[in-house]
Design an enzyme around this catalytic site. Structure first.
Site, PDB file in Angstrom:
ATOM      1  N   LYS A  84      -6.551  -7.952  -7.579  1.00 25.61           N
ATOM      2  CA  LYS A  84      -5.246  -8.222  -6.959  1.00 25.61           C
ATOM      3  C   LYS A  84      -5.444  -8.748  -5.544  1.00 25.61           C
ATOM      4  O   LYS A  84      -6.120  -8.118  -4.716  1.00 25.61           O
ATOM      5  CB  LYS A  84      -4.461  -6.922  -6.900  1.00 25.61           C
TER       6      LYS A  84
HETATM    7  C1  E4P Z   1       2.800  -4.293  -8.511  1.00 22.31           C
HETATM    8  O1  E4P Z   1       1.744  -4.507  -9.056  1.00 22.31           O
HETATM    9  C2  E4P Z   1       3.015  -3.257  -7.490  1.00 22.31           C
HETATM   10  O2  E4P Z   1       2.100  -2.208  -7.656  1.00 22.31           O
HETATM   11  C3  E4P Z   1       4.368  -2.590  -7.569  1.00 22.31           C
HETATM   12  O3  E4P Z   1       5.126  -2.941  -8.671  1.00 22.31           O
HETATM   13  C4  E4P Z   1       5.021  -2.316  -6.273  1.00 22.31           C
HETATM   14  O4  E4P Z   1       6.314  -1.815  -6.462  1.00 22.31           O
HETATM   15  P1  E4P Z   1       7.121  -0.939  -5.418  1.00 22.31           P
HETATM   16  O5  E4P Z   1       8.144  -1.809  -4.795  1.00 22.31           O
HETATM   17  O6  E4P Z   1       7.750   0.139  -6.259  1.00 22.31           O
HETATM   18  O7  E4P Z   1       6.136  -0.374  -4.427  1.00 22.31           O
END
Ligand code: E4P
Length: 216
Positions: A84
């Protein structure tokens, strides 16, 4: 549309996989911190042994050279690991470099169609638009998914869209209808998706009637 779990909690991942509906996992530094995990590598390797599909692990290094080196190292943790990388100025270059090395990249923190287009041009395997965080600031997160589906669903692009930052079951339904390839969901949302009061009431009645007729 496939479903991933958005968590670093091993027990929840085991349950999601046991239900037969979860085919991948996404993590991020916040989710890892929530579990009190300091050894990211061991946890990601453990998750990869549990889930059948892709597991995203995020780079935490700063500066593009360090991000690239860390991304390359992370990619070697397990064949199912996806690296990522944020949709930052450095991030696109790092993603393109990693993609050229054959590394699968998930470009995260995507909040605009143009960022998704750039992620695809950089050769990302996944791009993760954050639906809930846009809704939080009164901007239509699902409209972003629709725009990205329009832009990326041409044969020249192979980048898959992960609908991320999911807050509730309607986000999952809307993501599927919009044409996202994957929705990555918190465990609670997965539980909410399973439940329907008419299913519970219907099953209770079926069992009552069965007990009556079978005498058991
Ligand atoms: C995506 O890969 C992220 O981990 C995630 O969906 C972040 O979401 P949040 O807004 O709940 O932190």
């Amino acid at each position: 549309m496939r479903l991933f779990l958005d968590t670093a909690n091993i027990d929840l991942i085991k349950q999601g996989v046991a239900w037969g509906v979860v085919s991948g996992v996404t993590t991020n530094p916040t989710l890892v911190a929530q579990e009190g995990i300091s050894d990211y590598e061991s946890v990601i390797k453990k998750i990869c042994e549990i889930v059948p599909g892709e597991v995203s692990a995020e780079v935490t290094a700063e500066g593009k050279d360090n991000m690239f080196e860390q991304g390359l190292a992370i990619s070697k943790w397990h064949p199912n690991v996806v690296v990522k990388v944020p949709c930052t100025v450095d991030g696109y270059e790092v993603a393109a470099h990693l993609a050229k090395e054959g590394v699968k990249v998930n470009m995260t923190l995507c909040f605009s169609p143009n960022q998704a287009l750039l992620a695809a041009l950089a050769g990302a395997y996944f791009v993760s638009p954050f639906v809930g965080r846009l809704d939080d600031i009164s901007t239509d997160g699902i409209a972003l998914i629709e725009d990205i589906v329009d832009i990326l669903h041409i044969p020249e692009f192979n980048t898959q869209i992960i609908s991320a930052s999911i807050r509730h079951p309607m986000h999952v339904l809307q993501s599927a209808k919009a044409g996202a390839d994957v929705a990555t969901v918190p465990f609670k949302v997965l539980q909410q998706m399973m439940k329907h009061p008419l299913t519970d009431a219907g099953q209770t009645k079926f069992m009552e009637d069965w007990h009556k007729v079978s005498g058991k």
